[in-house]
Design an enzyme around this catalytic site. Structure first.
Site, short mmCIF file in Angstrom:
data_model
loop_
_atom_site.label_atom_id
_atom_site.label_comp_id
_atom_site.label_asym_id
_atom_site.label_seq_id
_atom_site.Cartn_x
_atom_site.Cartn_y
_atom_site.Cartn_z
CE LYS A 71 -11.75 -7.93 0.31
NZ LYS A 71 -10.42 -7.33 0.41
CB SER B 282 -4.27 -6.66 4.40
OG SER B 282 -3.89 -5.38 3.98
CG HIS C 261 -1.94 -1.01 1.33
ND1 HIS C 261 -2.11 -1.79 2.45
CD2 HIS C 261 -2.88 -1.42 0.45
CE1 HIS C 261 -3.12 -2.62 2.26
NE2 HIS C 261 -3.60 -2.43 1.05
NE ARG D 297 -2.79 -7.16 -4.52
CZ ARG D 297 -3.55 -7.31 -3.46
NH1 ARG D 297 -3.03 -7.71 -2.34
NH2 ARG D 297 -4.83 -7.09 -3.54
P1 ADP Z 1 -9.81 -3.65 -0.54
O1 ADP Z 1 -10.43 -4.35 0.61
O2 ADP Z 1 -10.63 -2.53 -1.11
O3 ADP Z 1 -9.24 -4.56 -1.62
P2 ADP Z 1 -7.14 -3.31 0.41
O4 ADP Z 1 -6.77 -2.56 1.63
O5 ADP Z 1 -6.93 -4.77 0.41
O6 ADP Z 1 -8.61 -2.89 0.11
O7 ADP Z 1 -6.37 -2.70 -0.83
C1 ADP Z 1 -6.51 -1.36 -1.23
C2 ADP Z 1 -5.88 -1.17 -2.60
O8 ADP Z 1 -4.48 -1.42 -2.52
C3 ADP Z 1 -6.40 -2.08 -3.69
O9 ADP Z 1 -6.44 -1.36 -4.91
C4 ADP Z 1 -5.37 -3.19 -3.76
O10 ADP Z 1 -5.33 -3.78 -5.05
C5 ADP Z 1 -4.11 -2.39 -3.48
N1 ADP Z 1 -3.04 -3.23 -2.94
C6 ADP Z 1 -3.07 -4.04 -1.86
N2 ADP Z 1 -1.90 -4.67 -1.66
C7 ADP Z 1 -1.08 -4.24 -2.66
C8 ADP Z 1 0.27 -4.54 -3.06
N3 ADP Z 1 1.00 -5.42 -2.39
N4 ADP Z 1 0.76 -3.91 -4.15
C9 ADP Z 1 -0.01 -3.05 -4.84
N5 ADP Z 1 -1.28 -2.74 -4.55
C10 ADP Z 1 -1.81 -3.32 -3.48
#
Ligand code: ADP
Length: 163
Positions: free
Chosen positions: A41, A129, A17, A91
């Protein structure tokens, strides 16, 4: 003046992030991170307050980045903040299908709002996460995946696993 929102659950914020935040904050004037209050979720590991605090601490050196919480639709959150851009991270191919659906839906709800994708840096391509929560819960070393304050938060939350 380009304002953008970066929505997500951030449960918790990872280096993946932060990589997106760092890069996006260089191409927009103002980046507002939106932490989702409710998510279909599942129940989060970190409370809303914790997720916001961890993000604030981890992004304190970025002058044009702020952290807010929001409920409901991302387009609504963008409008409220006068932003016309939504930032998301991509990703693997698996992200692509879902993200494309979300982006197209958002754009048809409000044609003034566009989504901009940042492809993950290779070293974070596998990082989520969910994975961090799974291994962090068992006391594994997560220093390569999350900022220092998140590592500390795991230690506090699960002290017995870190003995
Ligand atoms: P959500 O529950 O909306 O997917 P997340 O907190 O999991 O929220 O992710 C928020 C954003 O960050 C999403 O666009 C996700 O694809 C991106 N993201 C999460 N992990 C990574 C990573 N390792 N590299 C790039 N983008 C990421």
């Amino acid at each position: 003046m380009i304002k953008a929102v970066y929505p997500g659950s951030f449960d918790p914020v990872t280096l993946g992030h932060l990589d997106i935040i760092k890069r996006a904050s260089k191409v927009v004037d103002e980046l507002i991170i939106g932490v989702l209050i409710n998510h279909a979720k599942k129940t989060p590991m970190f409370t809303l307050q914790e997720r916001v605090e961890l993000l604030k601490e981890a992004t304190k050196d970025f002058p044009n980045v702020t952290v807010k919480m929001f409920d409901g639709m991302t387009v609504e959150f963008a409008r409220e903040n006068d932003a016309h851009l939504i930032i998301r991270g991509l990703r693997a191919v698996t992200d692509f299908e879902v993200e494309m659906q979300i982006a197209q839906t958002n754009h048809s709800i409000d044609p003034n709002i566009d989504t901009m994708f940042f492809t993950t840096s290779l070293e974070y391509a596998f990082l989520s996460s969910t994975i961090v929560k799974e291994v962090g819960y068992y006391g594994a070393d997560i220093s390569k995946f999350v900022p220092k304050n998140v590592e500390e938060a795991f230690r506090k939350k699960f002290p017995r696993r870190h003995e």
